[in-house]
Design a protein around this motif. Structure first.
Motif, PDB file in Angstrom:
ATOM      1  N   GLU A  91      -5.465  -3.465  -4.291  1.00 14.77           N
ATOM      2  CA  GLU A  91      -5.361  -2.412  -3.276  1.00 14.77           C
ATOM      3  C   GLU A  91      -6.484  -2.558  -2.258  1.00 14.77           C
ATOM      4  O   GLU A  91      -6.257  -2.459  -1.042  1.00 14.77           O
ATOM      5  CB  GLU A  91      -5.415  -1.035  -3.921  1.00 14.77           C
ATOM      6  CG  GLU A  91      -5.332   0.094  -2.896  1.00 14.77           C
ATOM      7  CD  GLU A  91      -5.473   1.472  -3.512  1.00 14.77           C
ATOM      8  OE1 GLU A  91      -5.376   2.466  -2.769  1.00 14.77           O
ATOM      9  OE2 GLU A  91      -5.711   1.567  -4.741  1.00 14.77           O
ATOM     10  N   PRO A 116       3.006   1.368  -4.007  1.00 14.91           N
ATOM     11  CA  PRO A 116       2.070   0.576  -4.822  1.00 14.91           C
ATOM     12  C   PRO A 116       2.475   0.380  -6.283  1.00 14.91           C
ATOM     13  O   PRO A 116       1.635   0.458  -7.178  1.00 14.91           O
ATOM     14  CB  PRO A 116       0.784   1.398  -4.716  1.00 14.91           C
ATOM     15  CG  PRO A 116       1.260   2.812  -4.598  1.00 14.91           C
ATOM     16  CD  PRO A 116       2.518   2.748  -3.787  1.00 14.91           C
ATOM     17  N   LEU A 152       0.348  -1.981  -8.526  1.00 15.01           N
ATOM     18  CA  LEU A 152      -0.798  -2.401  -7.710  1.00 15.01           C
ATOM     19  C   LEU A 152      -2.099  -1.964  -8.368  1.00 15.01           C
ATOM     20  O   LEU A 152      -2.323  -0.769  -8.570  1.00 15.01           O
ATOM     21  CB  LEU A 152      -0.683  -1.811  -6.310  1.00 15.01           C
ATOM     22  CG  LEU A 152      -1.760  -2.222  -5.296  1.00 15.01           C
ATOM     23  CD1 LEU A 152      -1.721  -3.726  -5.046  1.00 15.01           C
ATOM     24  CD2 LEU A 152      -1.584  -1.454  -3.989  1.00 15.01           C
ATOM     25  N   LEU A 197       0.816  -1.214   0.000  1.00 17.68           N
ATOM     26  CA  LEU A 197       0.000   0.000   0.000  1.00 17.68           C
ATOM     27  C   LEU A 197       0.853   1.269   0.000  1.00 17.68           C
ATOM     28  O   LEU A 197       0.514   2.253  -0.659  1.00 17.68           O
ATOM     29  CB  LEU A 197      -0.930   0.001   1.217  1.00 17.68           C
ATOM     30  CG  LEU A 197      -2.044  -1.040   1.200  1.00 17.68           C
ATOM     31  CD1 LEU A 197      -2.747  -1.084   2.554  1.00 17.68           C
ATOM     32  CD2 LEU A 197      -3.045  -0.762   0.090  1.00 17.68           C
TER      33      LEU A 197
END
Length: 305
Positions: free
Chosen positions: A212, A204, A207, A201
């Protein structure tokens, strides 16, 4: 510490490092010529704890780190495409890898991970200042014999081997890494899983929105552990390994705290850890955040009446 080396044309081979310090930094150049190779057994049997390899290094000789039992941190560049046999034989304590990759170039990232089977925290640096912080769990293999059939089976324990296969043509696949989260949740400790989720997180790279949400839901559910990890990161020294940075409790509080009782638990934990800065910030945050919420609730009740 002394470097024994050979200059061949426009290349330098560091044959051996004599009397190495606990932290060994192989220079970028020697005699104004780039260092491109670390020789076989160059640091074998030494008490080196941390090694920094130069950016133009492309080969590490066989057993270069053999028997380096104290080696725990490696800083390198992905251009080291030739890793010698037995490089990490009897090197049981590596727990941190810092690797720089370059867009469009092949890298040794996959090979390095396959050689290091213990729990490994990895910081990946890429072009444009991009960065990822990943955790690769431990795994080990065990030979099991079926005596009546005289057949030997190899059983693999731990989900770390799955994480080390997240590559296509030597290119790391973040989606494949994130898809494995359900496996690590059931096989690893809550603290390790929470740190893995926080690392994705906070950094990221690659991501997607779906994953997420998955990581956010996990951290939200395990907010106590997340707070404990962030607070402890404030006091960890360089000999302790984590993918979390000091001061992260502020980001975590703004992202995940929902009520005053949660922040009270974090304040108590920070007090026990002696983190006065975190205590001060959390108390101020509680006043600003939840005093505003209380005021808004009072205004709402007056409006309803």
């Amino acid at each position: 510490m002394n470097f024994v080396y050979t200059v061949t044309g426009q290349k330098v081979i560091v044959e051996r490092v004599e009397n190495p310090d606990p932290v060994v930094v192989i220079p970028e150049e020697l005699d104004d010529v780039p260092v491109t190779e670390l020789g076989a057994y160059a640091l074998a049997g030494s008490a080196v704890e941390e090694i920094h390899l130069p950016s133009k290094l492309c080969k590490i000789g066989a057993y270069a780190f053999y028997g380096c039992e104290k080696l725990s941190r490696i800083y390198c560049f992905g251009r080291v495409l030739d890793l010698g046999a037995g490089l990490f034989t009897d090197v049981p304590n590596v727990e941190y890898l810092d690797i720089t990759l370059f867009d469009g170039e092949k890298s040794c990232f996959k090979e390095m991970l396959s050689e290091l089977r213990q729990t490994l925290r990895v910081r990946v640096h890429m072009d444009g200042g991009r960065e990822a912080r990943l955790i690769f769990p431990e795994y080990y293999e065990e030979s099991v014999e079926n005596t009546p059939a005289r057949i030997l089976f190899i059983e693999t324990h731990g989900c770390g081997h799955r994480y080390r296969y997240c590559f296509v043509n030597r290119e790391f696949q973040y989606r494949g890494y994130d898809e494995l989260f359900p496996h690590v949740k059931v096989q690893e400790s809550e603290e390790l899983v929470t740190e893995l989720a926080l690392g994705r997180l906070l950094y990221p790279c690659g991501l997607t929105e779906h994953y997420e949400r998955m990581y956010r839901e996990y951290v939200k559910e395990h907010w106590k552990t997340a707070g404990r990890l962030m607070i402890r990161a404030d006091g960890w020294n360089r000999n302790q390994v984590t993918n979390l940075e000091p001061g992260g409790i502020r980001w975590l509080a703004k992202q995940f705290l929902e009520n005053g009782s949660q922040i009270d638990e974090w304040i108590e934990l920070a007090q026990r850890e002696g983190d006065t800065e975190a205590v001060s910030w959390l108390m101020d945050f509680r006043h600003r955040r939840f005093a505003q919420d209380a005021s808004a609730n009072r205004r709402r009740r007056r409006f309803e009446l």
